[in-house]
Design a protein around this motif. Sequence first.
Motif, mmCIF file in Angstrom:
data_model
loop_
_atom_site.group_PDB
_atom_site.id
_atom_site.type_symbol
_atom_site.label_atom_id
_atom_site.label_comp_id
_atom_site.label_asym_id
_atom_site.label_seq_id
_atom_site.Cartn_x
_atom_site.Cartn_y
_atom_site.Cartn_z
ATOM 1 N N UNK B 248 51.831 26.320 -41.621
ATOM 2 C CA UNK B 248 51.012 27.239 -42.011
ATOM 3 C C UNK B 248 49.502 26.995 -41.385
ATOM 4 N N UNK B 249 49.001 28.032 -41.333
ATOM 5 C CA UNK B 249 47.789 27.794 -40.601
ATOM 6 C C UNK B 249 46.605 28.779 -41.526
ATOM 7 N N UNK B 250 46.176 28.124 -42.695
ATOM 8 C CA UNK B 250 45.536 28.811 -43.741
ATOM 9 C C UNK B 250 44.191 28.955 -43.341
ATOM 10 N N UNK B 251 43.629 29.070 -42.440
ATOM 11 C CA UNK B 251 42.199 28.877 -42.111
ATOM 12 C C UNK B 251 41.291 29.584 -42.894
ATOM 13 N N UNK B 252 40.062 29.537 -43.193
ATOM 14 C CA UNK B 252 38.911 30.524 -43.574
ATOM 15 C C UNK B 252 37.690 30.381 -42.747
ATOM 16 N N UNK B 253 37.846 30.246 -41.700
ATOM 17 C CA UNK B 253 36.806 30.397 -40.792
ATOM 18 C C UNK B 253 37.164 31.153 -39.479
ATOM 19 N N UNK B 254 36.256 31.620 -38.644
ATOM 20 C CA UNK B 254 36.337 32.084 -37.176
ATOM 21 C C UNK B 254 36.825 30.971 -36.284
ATOM 22 N N UNK B 255 38.293 30.492 -36.366
ATOM 23 C CA UNK B 255 38.803 29.360 -35.485
ATOM 24 C C UNK B 255 38.829 29.969 -34.031
ATOM 25 N N UNK B 256 37.879 29.129 -33.042
ATOM 26 C CA UNK B 256 37.866 29.627 -31.807
ATOM 27 C C UNK B 256 39.139 29.608 -31.111
ATOM 28 N N UNK B 257 40.118 28.684 -31.333
ATOM 29 C CA UNK B 257 41.416 28.645 -30.760
ATOM 30 C C UNK B 257 42.488 28.114 -31.581
ATOM 31 N N UNK B 258 42.527 26.989 -32.051
ATOM 32 C CA UNK B 258 43.641 26.653 -33.060
ATOM 33 C C UNK B 258 44.967 26.298 -32.182
ATOM 34 N N UNK B 259 44.745 24.954 -31.783
ATOM 35 C CA UNK B 259 45.633 24.412 -30.922
ATOM 36 C C UNK B 259 47.099 24.055 -31.787
ATOM 37 N N UNK B 260 46.971 23.859 -32.947
ATOM 38 C CA UNK B 260 48.096 23.615 -33.739
ATOM 39 C C UNK B 260 49.216 24.541 -33.806
ATOM 40 N N UNK B 261 48.559 25.787 -33.471
ATOM 41 C CA UNK B 261 49.544 26.971 -33.547
ATOM 42 C C UNK B 261 50.497 26.977 -32.298
ATOM 43 N N UNK B 280 45.211 36.361 -33.909
ATOM 44 C CA UNK B 280 45.832 37.632 -33.580
ATOM 45 C C UNK B 280 46.062 37.646 -31.830
ATOM 46 N N UNK B 281 45.196 36.720 -31.228
ATOM 47 C CA UNK B 281 45.446 36.627 -29.518
ATOM 48 C C UNK B 281 46.603 35.494 -29.446
ATOM 49 N N UNK B 282 46.852 34.755 -30.340
ATOM 50 C CA UNK B 282 47.970 33.317 -30.203
ATOM 51 C C UNK B 282 49.057 33.843 -30.770
ATOM 52 N N UNK B 283 49.301 34.424 -31.935
ATOM 53 C CA UNK B 283 50.616 34.508 -32.552
ATOM 54 C C UNK B 283 51.057 36.071 -32.376
ATOM 55 N N UNK B 284 52.413 36.203 -31.909
ATOM 56 C CA UNK B 284 52.803 37.636 -31.753
ATOM 57 C C UNK B 284 53.511 38.101 -33.114
ATOM 58 N N UNK B 285 52.704 38.821 -33.772
ATOM 59 C CA UNK B 285 53.116 39.151 -35.266
ATOM 60 C C UNK B 285 54.545 39.663 -35.403
ATOM 61 N N UNK B 286 55.244 39.366 -36.222
ATOM 62 C CA UNK B 286 56.506 39.638 -36.411
ATOM 63 C C UNK B 286 57.644 39.069 -35.500
ATOM 64 N N UNK B 287 56.905 38.313 -34.329
ATOM 65 C CA UNK B 287 58.097 37.760 -33.290
ATOM 66 C C UNK B 287 58.028 36.027 -33.569
ATOM 67 N N UNK B 288 56.440 35.626 -33.388
ATOM 68 C CA UNK B 288 56.516 34.319 -33.533
ATOM 69 C C UNK B 288 55.844 33.797 -34.694
ATOM 70 N N UNK B 289 55.585 34.573 -35.597
ATOM 71 C CA UNK B 289 54.972 34.225 -36.793
ATOM 72 C C UNK B 289 54.247 35.549 -37.568
ATOM 73 N N UNK B 290 53.365 35.399 -38.524
ATOM 74 C CA UNK B 290 52.732 36.366 -39.259
ATOM 75 C C UNK B 290 51.454 36.114 -39.315
ATOM 76 N N UNK B 291 50.564 37.103 -39.425
ATOM 77 C CA UNK B 291 49.002 37.276 -39.282
ATOM 78 C C UNK B 291 49.107 37.865 -40.672
ATOM 79 N N UNK B 292 48.213 37.116 -41.566
ATOM 80 C CA UNK B 292 47.806 37.770 -42.892
ATOM 81 C C UNK B 292 46.650 37.854 -43.376
ATOM 82 N N UNK B 293 46.247 38.930 -44.286
ATOM 83 C CA UNK B 293 45.099 39.311 -44.516
ATOM 84 C C UNK B 293 44.556 38.486 -45.707
ATOM 85 N N UNK B 294 45.206 37.649 -46.513
ATOM 86 C CA UNK B 294 44.867 36.864 -47.536
ATOM 87 C C UNK B 294 46.100 35.835 -47.898
ATOM 88 N N UNK B 295 45.888 35.104 -48.725
ATOM 89 C CA UNK B 295 46.493 33.672 -48.783
ATOM 90 C C UNK B 295 47.774 34.238 -49.723
#
Lengths: 355, 355
Positions: B248-261, B280-295
Motif C-alpha cells: 500500500x502507498x496511501x500517501x496524502x501529499x505530492x510525493x516527488x518520487x516514492x522509492x518504495x513503489x 501515475x509515472x511510476x505505476x502502470x495502472x492495471x498492470x503493476x498496481x492500481x492508482x486510486x482517487x481515494x482510500x
Amino acid sequence: MKIAQVAPLWERVPPPSYGGIELVVSHLTDELVRRGHEVTLFASGDSQTLADLKAVYPLALRLDKYVQDYAGYETLELSQVYQHAAEFDIIHSHVGIRALPLASLVLTPTIHTLHSSFTQDNQKVFRYHHQQPYVSISKAQRQIKLNYVATVYNGIEPNDYPFVAQPQEPPYLAFLGRFSPEKGPQQAIAIAKQTGWRLKMAGKVDVADSQFFEQEIVPHIDGQQIEYLGEINHAAKAELLGNAAITLFPINWQEPFGLVMIESMATGTPVIAMSLGSVSEVIVHGETGFICQNYAEMATMIPAALTLNRQACRQHIENNFSVNQMVNDYEAVYKKIINNRIHFNGYFDTAKARF
Amino acid sequence: MKIAQVAPLWERVPPPSYGGIELVVSHLTDELVRRGHEVTLFASGDSQTLADLKAVYPLALRLDKYVQDYAGYETLELSQVYQHAAEFDIIHSHVGIRALPLASLVLTPTIHTLHSSFTQDNQKVFRYHHQQPYVSISKAQRQIKLNYVATVYNGIEPNDYPFVAQPQEPPYLAFLGRFSPEKGPQQAIAIAKQTGWRLKMAGKVDVADSQFFEQEIVPHIDGQQIEYLGEINHAAKAELLGNAAITLFPINWQEPFGLVMIESMATGTPVIAMSLGSVSEVIVHGETGFICQNYAEMATMIPAALTLNRQACRQHIENNFSVNQMVNDYEAVYKKIINNRIHFNGYFDTAKARF
C-alpha cells in the motif's frame, strides 16, 4: 567606498528592543552613510536605515510565524549579496559562517565581524576558512587562531543614553539581558537577596530558556524587591540603567563583548561584573566598575561601587566605545583590506587554479 | 569525466536502513566509477563507496548527539566542494538550496537534483536561481518554473530485490516508509481493518512525528493483524515487500518520487497507491498496481491487485527504474551540461559584470 553590510534576518535593523548585532549594524551603517560612503544594507524589509536597503523578506523573520526555514532566507540573502559582489568595494558580513564559502569565490573582499562565541561545530568552519579576514569584538574573543585583522569594540551613540548624575531613590540594582543561565539573572537575584538590595530586571526570554525562566526566575519575582519589566524598548532600557545605582553583569560564560556594560556606563551607572570574556577590556576596575572573581565578591563590591564617579563612567564610553570610534576603526579596516586584497582574502590563490 | 557527488550528511551513503537520497547517491556514484569516471563523493565519513570519499565529519550526523548545528557541517562540506571546483568537470548536488549561491560563482557547472518537494520558504531560493540546471525526479515534481534539463527517475539495483513469485501464506499487505501523516500509515491501518487483511509495517519515526506515531499508530498495533517491525535494514525490507501480496502507498501529499513503489514492484509485489505526485509515472495502472482517487477505492482494488502478474511488475522496474537506466540518464545530462555550460549555468553572464 561602496560597502555592503550583511545583517542577520531574525531581527530588524535597528532592533525594537533586544538585539546586539542589529544595533551595532544600524549604528555602523548610518554613520558610514553620513560620512559619504555608498552603503547597501542587506537586512529584513522592516529595517530603518539611511543606506540602500535590500531585503529578501518584508519582516524580521522572528515576527512571521509562517517562516519555517530561517536558513533558507539567509541563503537567499547571501545569494543576492554575492551575485552582486562586483558592485561593492568591500562586503562586511555580520552573519557568521554562512558567508565563508562564498567569500573566497569572488574578487570583492569580505570582512567578517565575529559577533558570537565559537562553538564546537562552527569553529570547524572558521578554521577551514582561517585565511579570511576577521574582526574580533574583543581580544578575549580570539579563542581560535584565525586571520584577525583588528579588534573593533562595539560602539553606541552616547546621546542615546542620557547621563544620570544621581541614581533614583530608593536605590536599586539593574540587570538587563537575555534570561538564559549563562547571562546569570539567577545570580543577580541571589546577590540582591543576600544584600537586601532591590533589583529591577529586563530582557527577553527565548523559547529555549522558558523552562529556566519559569523555574529559576519567576518564583523570585515579587514586584517589590525583585521586579521583572519584560522585554523593554530603548527608552525604557536607558531609563532602567541610568536610574540604577549599579548594574550587575553576573555572567558565567566567555561573553565576547557585553553591550549592556557600555550602555550602563554611558548613563553614568558603574558595572559590577564577573571576570570572564571581554569584561576586563570594557570595565576599568576601580574607576567605572569592579571586575570580580566570584559572585560573593560581586556582592561585597556594592558599597565601593556606589562611591565611583558617574561622570568618569560616561567619559570612558565617550572616549572608547562610541559609534564614532567604532566607525573610525572599521573605516581603517576596510582601507587596509582593500589595499591588501591579494594577501588577505586569498582570492587570487584560488583563482590561479581555476583560470 | 571528473565528477563531484555532493550528498547530505545526516545519513551515510548508502544508508543502513531508511534514506532515499543516500541510496540513490550510492548507486549512482558506484556505477559511475564502474563505468570509468573519476568520482569524488562528498558525504559522511562512515560512507561506503567505490569513489574517492571526502568527509568533513567521521560519522553520519544523525548518529552523533554532540552535533548541534547540522547546517554548519553542510557549510563546511560545500566550502570544500567549491574551493576545489576547478578539479571537477561537473558537480552534482543532492543537497538542495544551500549549493545554489555557490554554484553560479565558479566556472565548473553544477547540476542540482531535486529530491524533495518545494516549500513556501525554499521555493524563493530556487526561483532566484532559476537559471541553474535542475533535474527533477518526476514530471509531477515540477511545481515551479525552473531550468529543468531532464527528469531522471530514481533507480534501484534489481538484483538487490530478490523476485518472489508467490507471496507468503497467510497473505498480508505491506507498508514501508516514514511514519508521518503525509505517508499515510494511519490510512494503511484503516484499509487493513476495513478489509480484514493483515498488515505488516516498517519504517522510521522522526522525532517530529513521535506524537502522531504514539496517538495514531501505536494503539492499533496488536502484533497479530497489525504488526510494526521497526526501522529495518535492506534485507528485511526486501523480504517484507517481496513476501507481501500487495504494497500500500496511501500517501496524502505530492510525493516527488516514492522509492518504495519501485522497490516493491522489483520484488514482484504490485502497489496500490493514491493518485498524487509521481504515482501515475511510476505505476502502470492495471498492470503493476492500481492508482486510486481515494482510500475507499484503494480498499476496493485489493482483489484485482491479487490477480496481477508479478513477473510484469519485476520487468517494469528492470526496464524503467534500474540503476543502469538512471546512470545512463545522468551521464547524458552531464554531457549536455558540460557542452552547453555557457548557456545553462549562467556563469559567464555573471562573470561579465565582474571582470
